[in-house]
Design an enzyme around this catalytic site. Sequence first.
Site, mmCIF file in Angstrom:
data_model
loop_
_atom_site.group_PDB
_atom_site.id
_atom_site.type_symbol
_atom_site.label_atom_id
_atom_site.label_comp_id
_atom_site.label_asym_id
_atom_site.label_seq_id
_atom_site.Cartn_x
_atom_site.Cartn_y
_atom_site.Cartn_z
ATOM 1 N N MET A 267 28.607 12.374 41.177
ATOM 2 C CA MET A 267 28.588 13.354 42.257
ATOM 3 C C MET A 267 27.829 14.597 41.823
ATOM 4 O O MET A 267 28.037 15.128 40.742
ATOM 5 C CB MET A 267 30.044 13.684 42.636
ATOM 6 C CG MET A 267 30.173 14.738 43.706
ATOM 7 S SD MET A 267 29.455 14.196 45.285
ATOM 8 C CE MET A 267 28.906 15.753 45.956
ATOM 9 N N GLU A 268 26.979 15.061 42.729
ATOM 10 C CA GLU A 268 25.992 16.104 42.402
ATOM 11 C C GLU A 268 26.503 17.529 42.561
ATOM 12 O O GLU A 268 25.699 18.435 42.807
ATOM 13 C CB GLU A 268 24.769 15.895 43.306
ATOM 14 C CG GLU A 268 24.990 16.224 44.802
ATOM 15 C CD GLU A 268 25.327 15.036 45.689
ATOM 16 O OE1 GLU A 268 25.849 14.033 45.161
ATOM 17 O OE2 GLU A 268 25.080 15.109 46.904
ATOM 18 N N GLU A 302 21.392 12.338 40.496
ATOM 19 C CA GLU A 302 22.277 13.487 40.727
ATOM 20 C C GLU A 302 21.531 14.785 40.438
ATOM 21 O O GLU A 302 21.683 15.775 41.147
ATOM 22 C CB GLU A 302 23.547 13.396 39.876
ATOM 23 C CG GLU A 302 24.349 12.108 40.038
ATOM 24 C CD GLU A 302 24.633 11.717 41.468
ATOM 25 O OE1 GLU A 302 24.729 12.595 42.332
ATOM 26 O OE2 GLU A 302 24.742 10.493 41.740
#
Length: 892
Positions: A267-268, A302
Amino acid sequence: MRDDNPGTIHLEDYRPPAYQISRTDLHFELSEDCAVVTSTLQLQREEDQSKDSLQLQGEQLELLSVKVDGRELTGEEYRVDDDALLIHTVPVRCAIECRTRIRPQENTALSGLYRSGGLFCTQCEAEGFRRITYYLDRPDVMSVFTVTVDAEQRRYPVLLSNGNLKETFVLDESRHRAIWHDPHPKPAYLFALVAGDLAYVEDHFRTASHRDIRLRIYVEEKDLDKCGHAMESLKRAMRWDEEVYGREYDLDIFNIVAVDDFNMGAMENKGLNIFNASCVLCNPEVTTDAGFQRVESIVAHEYFHNWSGNRVTCRDWFQLSLKEGFTVFRDGQFSSDMGSPTVKRIEDANLLRTAQFAEDAGPMAHPVRPESCIEINNFYTLTVYEKGAEVVRMIHTLLGAESFRRGSDLYFERHDGQAVTCEDFVRAMEDASGVDLTQFRNWYSQAGTPELDINDEYDASARRYTLTVEQSCPPTPGQSEKPPFVIPLAMGLLGREGNLALPSSERIRQTEIGNKTHAVLTVDRLRQSFIFEGIPDRPVPSLLRGFSAPVRLRYHYSRDDLCALMRGDSDGFVRWDAAQSLAIEVLTEMGQQVVSGESVDIDARLTSAWVDLLNDDSLDAAMVAEMLRLPSEEYLAELASRRGGADVDLIHQVRDALCLQLGRSVQGDLLSRYGDLAIDRPYKPDAQQIARRSLRNTCLSYLVSSDAAFLDLATEQYRAASNMTDRISALRAIAFHGEDDLRDGILENFYQNWRHEVLVVNQWLQVQAAIPDDQALSRVEALMSHAEFDLHNPNNVRALVGTFANQNPVNFHRSDGAGYRLLGSVVTELNRINPQIASRLLLPLTRWRNYRGRKDMMRAELERLAAQPDLSPDVFEIVSKSLRESAPARMN
Ligand code: B3K
Ligand code: ZN
C-alpha cells in the site's frame, strides 16, 4: 440500467463534498486491549452548500465524546448509527473533536487499524479509515495530517506515521510518544500508522535536484538479511521515475514496513508504504526468481504511486484506474527496462488473456471505469488494473513516446494536489498531443473484450495485399450494444525473405513500440480495409505485435504460417503467440482424437519447431522458455468456454499427454540444453541468470514428465540447489510426478528444512495445493489443519486454498463437487473473518457457466452461499451478480 440491489452506489450520483477538512490532528493511545483515538478536524463548509448538518462516516467505532469548537455535544445534538455520525448543526467553520475507542486486536478484516503479530498497523484504502475515526472518508477530501502516537516503549519502540518525524518524548516510565507531520494534503485512504518492535535497513538517495532522501525498510530483526533487493529496487525506481517521467520524490524520508498479515501486496501510504512481507523480503535462499521480480515491480509500483495516485489522486473510487491503470503501466515500463521486454510483454498478455478476458466475459464484467458497485473493494480487479494499464499503453502507442511524455507532464502539472477523473487524464493527453481521443474514451466506459476478425486478399498481378478488419464486442451486464473502439493494431508482413518494409499512410503509421518500429493500423470502424501496395508475394501477416491492444484476434493461419512466424518474425510476442496457437491447434486435434477413440499423435511440425528452439542459443533463453511452455489448463478452459463449455478432465488429459510426448520426442535436446544452462557463478537475480534458470527448469520439467527415470536428476538438483528457484522447481517436478513415498519424503524434507521461514512455508503449501493427483482434496484439507496454516493469514489462504481453486482445475472441478464444497465452506468461514479475502477467493465459482457438466454443482454452491445469514457486502455482491439471470450472451 439501474441495479436494484440495496446499497448500490452509482457514479452518476457523485456530488462534490459539502465540507473540506483543512487539518486533521489524530492522537492514538495504543494499549493491549484497545486503542483510543482523538481526532480534531478543522472543517469548512463549501460556499455553495446551504445545509448545516454534517455526516461523517464511521464503522465499528465506540464514540466516547464529540465536541464542536471545544464544547461537548449532548445526545440530542447528534445521532450515531452503524455507519455514520450525524451532527445536526455545525457552524460554517469549526473544529470537530471526536474521541472513539476501537479494538485493533479484534480486527480480523485487516482494514483500518489492526494487529499483525506484535505490530499495530493500518490499511485504509479504500474505506478503512472510517474504522479508525469518524471522517469524510472519500478521496476528494484532502487534508494536512499531524499524528501523535502513544504506546508502551518496551513493546513498541518504533512509532511511525506519514511524513516527517517532528518530536519524540518519554511520557512516563513505560510509555513514549512520537509526533509525525505530513505537509502534503492527502485523502484519508493514504493515512498510515505502524507501532512495534522493528529493526531497519537504511540507505540514501540523492535526487536530481540534489536533495538527500533517507530510505528505510523496517522489518523484524530476523529478516534484516532480506531487505537488500527491495532497497536496490527502490533506488532504481526513484532514478527511473526521474529519468523517464521527470518525477522527483517530495519528502525527506521514505519508509517501507513489512507485515505478515496483509490483504494484498502493498500500500502506497504517503511516505510510509506498508508491504505484505512476501512482496518485500527476499534473498536467494528463500525466494525464487519470480519472487525477486515481484518484489522489484511492487516496490516500484508503490513508489510510482507517489505521483500517480498521491500527488494526483482519484476524485471518487470509480476513477480507481486513473491511479492503478496508469501506475501498472508505469511499473510495467520499468520492469521491461530492467529485464527482458519481450518476456514482460508475454507475461502481461498471458495474464490478460487467461484471467482478465474471463472476467470481461463473465457476470462480474465491468468497464475500466465502473459505473456502479456495492462494495468498492470488489473492484480492485484485473480489469481496473491490467486492462486499465493496457488502455494507457494504447494511448502511448497512438500518441508516440514524446507526446505521451508531454501529456503526462501536463497531467501532473495541471492536477498536482487535486483529486481528479479518468477524463482529466485523457484530456491532458489530448491537449498535449493534439490527438483527438473522443472515440478512444469508449475503452473507459465499455466492458467486454473486443474481437477482431481479420481476412486478407492478395492480388498477385497488382502486387496488392489487402487486410480487412472487422470489430465487435460481446454484450456484458447492462451493456448490449457497443459503438466501435479505437484499436491500435501493430503489425508487419512476413515475406519469403523476411519482414517487409511497409509504407506509411494516413491510416498506417510507423510507431516505436518497445524498442522496435512497427506499422500501426488504427482500427476504429466496424469494418475497414487496409491496402498495401508493392508486395512481391503473398505474405504472412504478423498481427497484434507487442500485444498492441487487449483484444481477441481471429485470423485463419495455416500451421505452416504459424511455424513461419515462430521462426522468423521480428516481434517476440508474435513468435510466442504463434507457438501458443500451434500448440492449441495440436491440443484441439488430440482432444478430438481422444473423444473419437482414435490413436493420438502429434503434428511433427510442433516437434521440429521445438528442436529448433532448443538448439538455437542465439535466442533469449527466457523467451524460449516461454515459447516452450504450453498454454495453461486455465487458458485452454477459457478458450473452450467460448465453444460450448470446457471439459476440464479432457483438457488436463490431453495437455499431459502432449507434455509427455513432446518430452519424449525431444528428450536428447532437452537434456543437452539442461546441461549447457547450468550456472557455476554465485546467484544473481539478473535478467541473464533468470533466463538460464527459467529455460533449464522448463527442460527439467519436461524431462521428468516424459520419463520417471529423470526423477533422479530432479532429486539431484533438489539436493545440490544453491537457491530457491532451482530447489522448488525440482521439488515441484518430484511432487507432481514422483511415486507417493518419494513425493511425501521430499515434501517432508523441505518442510523440516524451511519451517522457520513463513514465506517458504507458503511456497510449500502452494506446491502441494497444485498437485493434480487424486489425493489433492484430502491433502488440502489436511494442510488446513496443519499447525502452519491459519485462516486469519491471507498469505496462507491464498497459498493453499487460492492455489487449489485457481491452479488445480481437475481437483477443484472434481466431478463429485467436493472441490466446490471445500471452497464454499472456506468462503463461509472467511465471510465472518475477512470479507475482502472471502470475496476474492470465491471468484473461480463465478465462472460457473463455462464448465461442461459442472454448471449445476457450481451454481448450487453459489446458492448455498447466497443463503448464508449475515453475508458481507463483499461476498453478497459477487454471489448475487454471479447468479443473476442475465448472463452475458455468448458469441460462439
Ligand atoms: N492501492 C493499493 C490497493 C488497495 C486495495 C484495497 N482493497 C495497492 C496498490 O495497488 O498499489
Ligand atoms: Zn497500485
